[in-house]
Each structure stands twice: as C-alpha cells, then as structure tokens.
Write an enzyme that holds these catalytic residues in place. Structure first.
Site, PDB file in Angstrom:
ATOM      1  N   GLN A 216      -5.172 -33.336 -48.650  1.00 57.30           N
ATOM      2  CA  GLN A 216      -5.445 -34.739 -48.958  1.00 57.30           C
ATOM      3  C   GLN A 216      -4.520 -35.309 -50.024  1.00 57.30           C
ATOM      4  OE1 GLN A 216      -9.433 -36.407 -48.778  1.00 57.30           O
ATOM      5  NE2 GLN A 216      -9.286 -36.867 -50.964  1.00 57.30           N
TER       6      GLN A 216
ATOM      7  N   HIS B  69     -15.611 -42.120 -48.927  1.00 53.97           N
ATOM      8  CA  HIS B  69     -17.007 -42.200 -49.362  1.00 53.97           C
ATOM      9  C   HIS B  69     -17.113 -42.582 -50.829  1.00 53.97           C
ATOM     10  CE1 HIS B  69     -15.547 -38.400 -50.698  1.00 53.97           C
ATOM     11  NE2 HIS B  69     -16.693 -37.975 -51.169  1.00 53.97           N
TER      12      HIS B  69
ATOM     13  N   HIS C 293     -17.555 -30.822 -58.508  1.00 52.85           N
ATOM     14  CA  HIS C 293     -17.812 -30.681 -59.934  1.00 52.85           C
ATOM     15  C   HIS C 293     -16.891 -29.638 -60.567  1.00 52.85           C
ATOM     16  CE1 HIS C 293     -21.807 -32.845 -60.394  1.00 52.85           C
ATOM     17  NE2 HIS C 293     -21.563 -32.911 -59.093  1.00 52.85           N
TER      18      HIS C 293
ATOM     19  N   TRP D  31     -15.870 -39.312 -56.685  1.00 52.24           N
ATOM     20  CA  TRP D  31     -14.972 -39.604 -57.801  1.00 52.24           C
ATOM     21  C   TRP D  31     -13.648 -38.855 -57.726  1.00 52.24           C
ATOM     22  CZ3 TRP D  31     -14.981 -43.771 -60.409  1.00 52.24           C
ATOM     23  CH2 TRP D  31     -14.261 -43.886 -61.610  1.00 52.24           C
ATOM     24  N   ASN D  32     -13.640 -37.622 -57.238  1.00 53.77           N
ATOM     25  CA  ASN D  32     -12.369 -36.908 -57.102  1.00 53.77           C
ATOM     26  C   ASN D  32     -11.449 -37.621 -56.112  1.00 53.77           C
ATOM     27  OD1 ASN D  32     -12.922 -34.858 -58.935  1.00 53.77           O
ATOM     28  ND2 ASN D  32     -13.929 -33.597 -57.396  1.00 53.77           N
ATOM     29  N   SER D  33     -12.008 -38.048 -54.990  1.00 46.48           N
ATOM     30  CA  SER D  33     -11.205 -38.781 -54.009  1.00 46.48           C
ATOM     31  C   SER D  33     -10.715 -40.106 -54.581  1.00 46.48           C
ATOM     32  CB  SER D  33     -12.025 -39.034 -52.732  1.00 46.48           C
ATOM     33  OG  SER D  33     -12.221 -37.836 -52.023  1.00 46.48           O
TER      34      SER D  33
ATOM     35  N   ALA E 196     -25.285 -40.338 -53.900  1.00 44.60           N
ATOM     36  CA  ALA E 196     -24.954 -39.964 -55.278  1.00 44.60           C
ATOM     37  C   ALA E 196     -24.404 -41.155 -56.056  1.00 44.60           C
ATOM     38  CB  ALA E 196     -23.992 -38.773 -55.279  1.00 44.60           C
ATOM     39  N   ASP E 197     -23.266 -40.964 -56.743  1.00 47.58           N
ATOM     40  CA  ASP E 197     -22.678 -42.041 -57.551  1.00 47.58           C
ATOM     41  C   ASP E 197     -21.785 -42.963 -56.733  1.00 47.58           C
ATOM     42  OD1 ASP E 197     -20.717 -40.174 -57.018  1.00 47.58           O
ATOM     43  OD2 ASP E 197     -19.830 -40.240 -59.005  1.00 47.58           O
TER      44      ASP E 197
ATOM     45  N   ASP F 221     -21.077 -28.959 -67.465  1.00 42.97           N
ATOM     46  CA  ASP F 221     -21.237 -30.023 -66.482  1.00 42.97           C
ATOM     47  C   ASP F 221     -22.567 -30.744 -66.691  1.00 42.97           C
ATOM     48  OD1 ASP F 221     -22.288 -31.001 -63.678  1.00 42.97           O
ATOM     49  OD2 ASP F 221     -20.125 -30.782 -63.428  1.00 42.97           O
TER      50      ASP F 221
ATOM     51  N   ALA G  71      -7.862 -30.325 -45.138  1.00 40.86           N
ATOM     52  CA  ALA G  71      -6.656 -31.135 -44.990  1.00 40.86           C
ATOM     53  C   ALA G  71      -5.967 -31.264 -46.346  1.00 40.86           C
ATOM     54  CB  ALA G  71      -7.005 -32.522 -44.454  1.00 40.86           C
TER      55      ALA G  71
END
Length: 430
Positions: free
Chosen positions: A308, A323, A19, A326-328, A346-347, A79, A306
C-alpha cells in the site's frame, strides 16, 4: 565522546496490526535517540473487549519482572487500549505515558464517551441518528449514535454479558485519564490537528499534555521490510496517466459483506475509472462472478496483502477509497493522495469528518458503516468526479499537506520538536 546509557523505557503495545505498527515505528525513533527500550509481545485480538480484559492479566508478571531489573524502569509507554499499564507504572515507580495510534480527536471522543457515560434518551432509545455532542472538544463536534465507537455502544447495551469484561473496558479508558499520567504521545501532526493540539489541554484527555510526533512511519516504502512488489503492481500502474487510478482498500480488519462488495463492484464498473481494489483473502466469496474478467483492461484486484505505501506513492494513483483508519490516513497524507472517505467503525467516522470538513483533503464516498451498502450509482458519480475536474481542489490541498507533513518530521519541524522534547522529558526522569 561516550555518553551514559539512556533511561529504561517499557513499551506495551496492543497486539493488533493498526496499533502495534506505529508504536514499533515510534520505538525505533526513541531507540535512535539513545533510550533503552523493552517491549512486551502478544497475539492478535479476535474480540477487542475480551482481549482488553484478558491483557490485564499481564499486570502482575510485568510488575514482578520490572522489580527484578537491575536497571529500573524510568517510564512506561503503553497503547491506549492497555490502560492497566498506567497504575502499573505508578506501582513500579515509573512515569506513565499513553500512546495513541489514532489522532487527537479520534482519541478524545471515545475517552469522552466512557468518561461521561453518554446514553440516548428513553424516547430515542432506538434512534441511531441521535446526535451526541462533545462540549469539551474545540468546536463542540457532534456525531450520530451509529458513528460512535462500537465498543462503547456495546458497553451501554450490556455486551459482552460478563460484567467483568465490560467494567474492564471502561476502566481501561479511565486509567488513561488519571492525574498520574504524564501525557499522551500521538501519531499525528499539527498541520492536520492543530486545532486540538494548540487548544488548552482537553478534559477528555485528562487535561494531559499531548506530544504530536507523527507521522512516525519511515519515509521509504521498503523501510519496514516486506514491501517487495511480487504481484507486479508497480509495472501495471506504469501504464496509466498520472493521478488517474483510484486505489481501494479497507485495511486489515474490515471484511466486506457480499452486498457491500457487489455495490462497490457495480460502482467501479459504472464509473469508468482505472482502479486497484485490495479485496483481502476472502475475495473469492464477495467479488461478483465475472467482474474481474469484465474490468481486466482497467482494473486490478489484489487478494491478500498489497504494497500500500508504495502504491500510494506511485505517480498513477490519484485517489484512495479508504475506511479512514488512522494508519491509512497518514500513509495517504504522506503520499499527497486525496481520499474518498468510507468509514466503517471505531475512530473512522471521526477521522472522516476531520479529513473532509477541516483538513479538506477528502470527499465523502458514502455514509459508511459496517455492512451498509452504498447506492452504486451515487458512488460511481463520486469516483468519476474525483478523478475529473471537480476533484482538483482537494487533490491540490492533499499535495500541500504532504509537504507540511514532510517538514514536520524533519529537524526544525513541529513533530521533530515534540519528539525531541518527549525524549528530554524521559531523560529527566532518570
């Protein structure tokens, strides 16, 4: 020419990594456009429901601080887990904006649940496959009960036992839907969620306007700092052909149980594909004995942090087992890497459906769910098919979406325009 200082904006993040990072990225973009910003701080949550309740105690001291400022607060950007900040904004005479670190769909669904108080009928009270429909969202999507927010499922099950905590969680979401809220600021883009952004304002978002300003993360992998490749991952990836490596990571919250980790390891072993598996700090407890030595020629395990963003942009990485946090998701979208969707909570189930069925930049890796082990043989086949001929269409669409995302945040793009419009909206408040 000198210009007057911008309006003062109070930024209230929810202090969890997934977040806080995108909100800090957005804060940087707003500061670069001349707004004056002050942000609260906090420590990471252990249990979200208790933490949401605990954060409401910040309301009184923040109100006192805001009223003591010589430069009045013009706007509060908080948020969506900090819904208490919306009545606070009204109390100090500021405009309230809700920041969503999730997509529009992933934000509307949990707000809908808490708004409508959806429950399973008595004759299906134990049926996790019971489907919940969302009629106020374009397309009226439906999701299984097990795919609903765990926070909401705990709420209707009477957990936590303290009613003050449960009521605080629901009020958090309802405050975001109050008519005094100016709108939602979402880390998303029209090329990905145009269906929900271009529709009439959603009832499940309080009929509020949505500014789609994403992806807000910097384009450069090292722009946030700390992206140095101390483990030599880049050099290791250099040895593999373009698009041949599968990158596996489940974000900062998910912890794989030993049976799930064993199934994943078995699938990676059987698939024959080169891979990088970011197993997290508890790796020694979940990776099967002998696995790392057996796959050393084509597999790399990373324990802990890592790089990413940099890894996803490496030419050798062709797919991302994720997974669907949303950030990924947005990091993969920006890099043009197709995804193998393995939602946990979650979402993430909502995001997975969006990516697979609508955006067509992902393939289902498995049904998913916390602690649910996939069939290793089936997962191995999905992995092998993805890097082969069967995955070419999805991979091509991912590259096209990456170009659209890059255009969106540049001058003339849709996200750039929404960001500029948001800044002008805040400037008018002065």
């Amino acid at each position: 020419m000198e210009t007057a200082p911008g309006p003062h904006v109070l930024v209230i993040p929810f202090p969890a990594q997934g977040h806080a990072l995108p909100l800090l990225d957005l804060t940087g973009l707003l500061a670069a456009r001349g707004l004056r910003l002050t942000s609260t701080k906090g420590c990471g949550p252990e249990y979200f429901a208790f933490f949401i309740h605990a954060l409401t105690s910040l309301r009184d001291p923040i109100r006192a601080w805001a009223k003591s400022q010589p430069d009045p607060i013009a706007a509060v950007l908080a948020d969506f887990f900090c819904g208490w900040a919306q009545p606070l904004a009204a109390e100090i005479g500021a405009a309230g904006f809700v920041f969503s670190p999730s997509g529009v769909l992933g934000t509307a669904v949990p707000h809908s649940l808490f708004r409508r108080l959806v429950t399973r009928p008595p004759d299906r009270a134990d049926d996790d496959a019971f489907r919940v429909t969302f009629p106020g969202i374009p397309g009226a999507p439906a999701y299984e009960w097990r795919e609903s927010s765990m926070m909401y499922r705990n709420y209707v099950a009477g957990r936590p036992e303290d009613p003050r905590v449960r009521d605080s969680v629901r009020r958090n979401f309802l405050w975001n839907l109050d008519s005094s809220v100016v709108g939602f600021v979402s880390n998303t883009l029209r090329a990905l969620e145009g269906r929900y952004l271009d529709a009439p304002p959603l009832e499940d978002l309080g009929f509020s306007r949505v500014w789609a300003v994403g992806p807000v993360a910097p384009e450069s992998p090292d722009a946030r700092g700390g992206e140095a490749d101390d483990a030599g991952l880049g050099a290791w990836l250099d040895a593999f052909p373009e698009g041949s490596v599968v990158y596996v990571s489940f974000g900062s919250q998910a912890v794989l149980t030993p049976p799930v980790a064993a199934a994943l390891a078995d699938a990676l072993d059987r698939s024959g594909v080169p891979f990088v598996w970011v197993v997290g700090p508890a790796a020694g407890d979940v990776v099967p004995d002998g696995f790392e030595e057996r796959i050393a020629a084509r597999g790399r395990l990373i324990r802990g942090w890592a790089p990413q963003v940099a890894a996803l942009r490496h030419r050798a990485v062709g797919w991302f087992v994720t997974h669907c946090g949303w950030n990924s998701v947005l990091e993969a979208v920006a890099a043009g890497v197709p995804m193998l969707a393995w939602p946990m909570a979650a979402d993430q189930f909502v995001n997975a459906r969006l990516l697979v069925d609508e955006a067509r930049v992902a393939v289902r890796a498995c049904a998913g769910g916390v602690g649910v082990a996939p069939d290793a043989g089936e997962l191995a086949a999905v992995l092998a098919d993805a890097v082969g001929e069967k995955g070419r269409g999805v991979a091509q669409r991912a590259k096209e979406l990456a170009k659209e995302a890059a255009r969106a945040v540049k001058e003339g793009g849709t996200s750039y325009a929404d960001l500029e419009d948001l800044v002008q909206e805040i400037r008018k408040l002065r």
